[in-house]
Scaffold this motif. Structure first.
Motif, PDB file in Angstrom:
ATOM      1  N   THR A   1       0.875  -1.166   0.000  1.00 33.33           N
ATOM      2  CA  THR A   1       0.000   0.000   0.000  1.00 33.33           C
ATOM      3  C   THR A   1       0.902   1.203   0.000  1.00 33.33           C
ATOM      4  N   PHE A   2       0.415   2.311  -0.500  1.00 35.39           N
ATOM      5  CA  PHE A   2       1.261   3.491  -0.524  1.00 35.39           C
ATOM      6  C   PHE A   2       1.717   3.806   0.892  1.00 35.39           C
ATOM      7  N   GLY A   3       2.986   3.958   1.055  1.00 37.78           N
ATOM      8  CA  GLY A   3       3.585   4.189   2.352  1.00 37.78           C
ATOM      9  C   GLY A   3       5.078   4.023   2.197  1.00 37.78           C
ATOM     10  N   LYS A   4       5.776   3.674   3.263  1.00 38.39           N
ATOM     11  CA  LYS A   4       7.215   3.495   3.189  1.00 38.39           C
ATOM     12  C   LYS A   4       7.633   2.253   3.958  1.00 38.39           C
ATOM     13  N   ASP A   5       8.690   1.594   3.460  1.00 40.05           N
ATOM     14  CA  ASP A   5       9.201   0.425   4.162  1.00 40.05           C
ATOM     15  C   ASP A   5      10.157   0.880   5.258  1.00 40.05           C
ATOM     16  N   ARG A   6      10.817  -0.076   5.907  1.00 37.80           N
ATOM     17  CA  ARG A   6      11.690   0.256   7.047  1.00 37.80           C
ATOM     18  C   ARG A   6      12.879   1.115   6.646  1.00 37.80           C
ATOM     19  N   LYS A   7      13.263   1.062   5.384  1.00 34.57           N
ATOM     20  CA  LYS A   7      14.386   1.864   4.919  1.00 34.57           C
ATOM     21  C   LYS A   7      13.930   3.228   4.420  1.00 34.57           C
ATOM     22  N   GLY A   8      12.630   3.476   4.483  1.00 35.67           N
ATOM     23  CA  GLY A   8      12.115   4.767   4.043  1.00 35.67           C
ATOM     24  C   GLY A   8      11.764   4.816   2.568  1.00 35.67           C
ATOM     25  N   ASN A   9      11.854   3.671   1.883  1.00 34.17           N
ATOM     26  CA  ASN A   9      11.510   3.633   0.467  1.00 34.17           C
ATOM     27  C   ASN A   9      10.007   3.482   0.288  1.00 34.17           C
ATOM     28  N   PRO A  10       9.445   4.121  -0.737  1.00 34.06           N
ATOM     29  CA  PRO A  10       8.012   3.977  -0.982  1.00 34.06           C
ATOM     30  C   PRO A  10       7.673   2.553  -1.413  1.00 34.06           C
ATOM     31  N   ILE A  11       6.415   2.182  -1.228  1.00 33.30           N
ATOM     32  CA  ILE A  11       5.928   0.848  -1.585  1.00 33.30           C
ATOM     33  C   ILE A  11       4.864   0.992  -2.669  1.00 33.30           C
ATOM     34  N   PRO A  12       4.938   0.228  -3.760  1.00 36.90           N
ATOM     35  CA  PRO A  12       3.932   0.379  -4.822  1.00 36.90           C
ATOM     36  C   PRO A  12       2.552  -0.096  -4.386  1.00 36.90           C
ATOM     37  N   LYS A  13       1.527   0.488  -4.997  1.00 40.21           N
ATOM     38  CA  LYS A  13       0.148   0.174  -4.633  1.00 40.21           C
ATOM     39  C   LYS A  13      -0.334  -1.120  -5.268  1.00 40.21           C
ATOM     40  N   VAL A  14       0.228  -1.457  -6.436  1.00 35.25           N
ATOM     41  CA  VAL A  14      -0.167  -2.671  -7.162  1.00 35.25           C
ATOM     42  C   VAL A  14       1.087  -3.405  -7.602  1.00 35.25           C
ATOM     43  N   ASP A  15       0.929  -4.680  -7.976  1.00 38.64           N
ATOM     44  CA  ASP A  15       2.060  -5.423  -8.523  1.00 38.64           C
ATOM     45  C   ASP A  15       2.560  -4.720  -9.786  1.00 38.64           C
ATOM     46  N   LEU A  16       3.874  -4.589  -9.883  1.00 34.93           N
ATOM     47  CA  LEU A  16       4.465  -3.908 -11.034  1.00 34.93           C
ATOM     48  C   LEU A  16       5.250  -4.879 -11.890  1.00 34.93           C
ATOM     49  N   LYS A  17       5.221  -4.634 -13.187  1.00 35.79           N
ATOM     50  CA  LYS A  17       6.033  -5.396 -14.127  1.00 35.79           C
ATOM     51  C   LYS A  17       7.005  -4.434 -14.793  1.00 35.79           C
ATOM     52  N   PRO A  18       8.105  -4.932 -15.376  1.00 39.10           N
ATOM     53  CA  PRO A  18       9.064  -4.036 -16.029  1.00 39.10           C
ATOM     54  C   PRO A  18       8.362  -3.113 -17.026  1.00 39.10           C
TER      55      PRO A  18
ATOM     56  N   ASP B   1       6.449  -0.481 -16.000  1.00 41.15           N
ATOM     57  CA  ASP B   1       5.426   0.285 -15.276  1.00 41.15           C
ATOM     58  C   ASP B   1       6.043   1.466 -14.544  1.00 41.15           C
ATOM     59  N   THR B   2       5.228   2.493 -14.323  1.00 39.90           N
ATOM     60  CA  THR B   2       5.636   3.547 -13.403  1.00 39.90           C
ATOM     61  C   THR B   2       5.542   2.993 -11.989  1.00 39.90           C
ATOM     62  N   PHE B   3       6.428   3.413 -11.117  1.00 43.65           N
ATOM     63  CA  PHE B   3       6.388   2.931  -9.730  1.00 43.65           C
ATOM     64  C   PHE B   3       5.085   3.351  -9.063  1.00 43.65           C
ATOM     65  N   TYR B   4       4.509   4.445  -9.558  1.00 40.90           N
ATOM     66  CA  TYR B   4       3.302   5.000  -8.929  1.00 40.90           C
ATOM     67  C   TYR B   4       2.037   4.676  -9.725  1.00 40.90           C
ATOM     68  N   LYS B   5       2.033   3.510 -10.318  1.00 36.87           N
ATOM     69  CA  LYS B   5       0.862   3.037 -11.065  1.00 36.87           C
ATOM     70  C   LYS B   5      -0.343   2.937 -10.131  1.00 36.87           C
ATOM     71  N   ASP B   6      -1.469   3.473 -10.588  1.00 39.36           N
ATOM     72  CA  ASP B   6      -2.688   3.455  -9.785  1.00 39.36           C
ATOM     73  C   ASP B   6      -3.871   3.215 -10.712  1.00 39.36           C
ATOM     74  N   PRO B   7      -4.418   1.993 -10.720  1.00 42.01           N
ATOM     75  CA  PRO B   7      -5.526   1.658 -11.611  1.00 42.01           C
ATOM     76  C   PRO B   7      -6.737   2.578 -11.454  1.00 42.01           C
ATOM     77  N   SER B   8      -6.898   3.173 -10.271  1.00 38.72           N
ATOM     78  CA  SER B   8      -8.052   4.049 -10.057  1.00 38.72           C
ATOM     79  C   SER B   8      -7.890   5.386 -10.780  1.00 38.72           C
ATOM     80  N   ASP B   9      -6.659   5.724 -11.169  1.00 41.08           N
ATOM     81  CA  ASP B   9      -6.412   6.960 -11.904  1.00 41.08           C
ATOM     82  C   ASP B   9      -5.196   6.757 -12.806  1.00 41.08           C
ATOM     83  N   PRO B  10      -5.362   5.972 -13.892  1.00 40.98           N
ATOM     84  CA  PRO B  10      -4.234   5.607 -14.751  1.00 40.98           C
ATOM     85  C   PRO B  10      -3.580   6.773 -15.478  1.00 40.98           C
TER      86      PRO B  10
END
Length: 216
Positions: free
Chosen positions: A168-185, A187-196
Motif C-alpha cells: 500500500t502506498f507508504g514506506k518500508d523500514r528503509k524509508g523507500n516507498p511501496i507500490p500500490k499494485v504489482d508492477l512489471k518491467p 510500469d511507473t512505480f506509482y501506477k494506480d488503476p483508479s487513476d491511470p
C-alpha cells in the motif's frame, strides 16, 4: 518526480543543468530522466485547480509549500511544482534534511539543489560508479536495474526495470516507498488503476537500462 498516495510526479526548453548542481556524469541519463518530467522551473501540476499568486521561481520555499497545501485543498490531485515536480511530502523532507531552506527563493539554483538531494537519496553517484567499474555484464545489469528502480521511486516517468510486489502506498523500514499494485518491467512505480492518467512511465524500460549501463 511522482504523485504519492493521492498525489505525486516531473514535465516542460531544455536549460542545461549547472555542473555544480548535479554529479550526473552521463548527460544521457539526465536527458532521459527529464524527457518525461519538465524543462520549466515555473511548472506546476496540470491537475492544479488554482494558480500560484506569482511565478514560483519568485516565491520562497515556504510560500510555495503553503500554496501546495492550498492547491490540494482546492481539489488538485497533485501538488507537484517546478522542473523536478516536487510534491509536498518531498518538499518537507528536503527542508527537514537541510537540502533547501524555507527562506530560499524557489528559483533555478534552489530547485537544482533539491534535484541533487533527490539523486543522493537514491544513491545515484554510488551506483553509477559501480556500473562504470563493473566488467561482468550480468552484475552490471543487476546494479543498473536496482538503480533504475530507485530512480523510478523518485520520478514517475522512469519505468521500473524489474517486477515489484504490491503493498500500500507508504514506506518500508528503509524509508523507500511501496507500490500500490504489482508492477512489471516498464510500469511507473506509482501506477494506480483508479487513476491511470495521473502517473505514467514515459520510457521503454530496457532503453533506460541501456543508458544506465552505457550501452546507449
Amino acid at each position: 518526480q511522482r504523485d504519492f498516495a493521492p498525489e505525486e510526479g516531473l514535465m516542460s526548453k531544455r536549460p542545461k543543468l549547472r555542473p555544480e548542481a548535479s554529479d550526473i556524469s552521463n548527460q544521457k541519463v539526465f536527458d532521459k530522466i527529464m524527457k518525461g518530467e519538465s524543462t520549466d522551473f515555473n511548472d506546476i501540476s496540470n491537475t492544479s485547480k488554482i494558480k500560484p499568486p506569482k511565478p514560483i521561481t519568485e516565491m520562497t520555499v515556504a510560500e510555495v509549500r503553503k500554496w501546495q497545501d492550498e492547491s490540494v485543498a482546492a481539489g488538485s490531485k497533485s501538488s507537484s511544482v517546478g522542473r523536478y515536480q516536487i510534491i509536498r511530502d518531498t518538499m518537507d523532507d528536503l527542508i527537514a534534511k537541510g537540502a533547501i531552506d524555507e527562506d530560499d527563493i524557489f528559483n533555478e539554483e534552489t530547485q537544482n539543489k533539491a534535484f541533487q538531494s533527490l539523486l543522493d537519496r537514491r544513491r545515484y553517484s554510488e551506483s553509477a560508479r559501480k556500473i562504470k567499474l563493473t566488467k561482468d555484464k550480468a552484475k552490471k545489469k543487476e546494479i543498473a536495474e536496482d538503480l533504475q528502480n530507485r530512480l523510478a521511486m523518485e520520478f514517475a516517468s522512469v519505468p521500473v526495470a524489474t517486477s515489484i510486489s504490491a503493498g500500500t502506498f507508504g514506506k518500508d523500514r528503509k524509508g523507500n516507498p511501496i507500490p500500490k499494485v504489482d508492477l512489471k518491467p516498464g510500469d511507473t512505480f506509482y501506477k494506480d488503476p483508479s487513476d491511470p492518467n495521473l502517473n505514467k512511465a514515459l520510457h521503454e524500460y530496457d532503453d533506460f537500462l541501456k543508458v544506465l549501463t552505457g550501452e546507449l
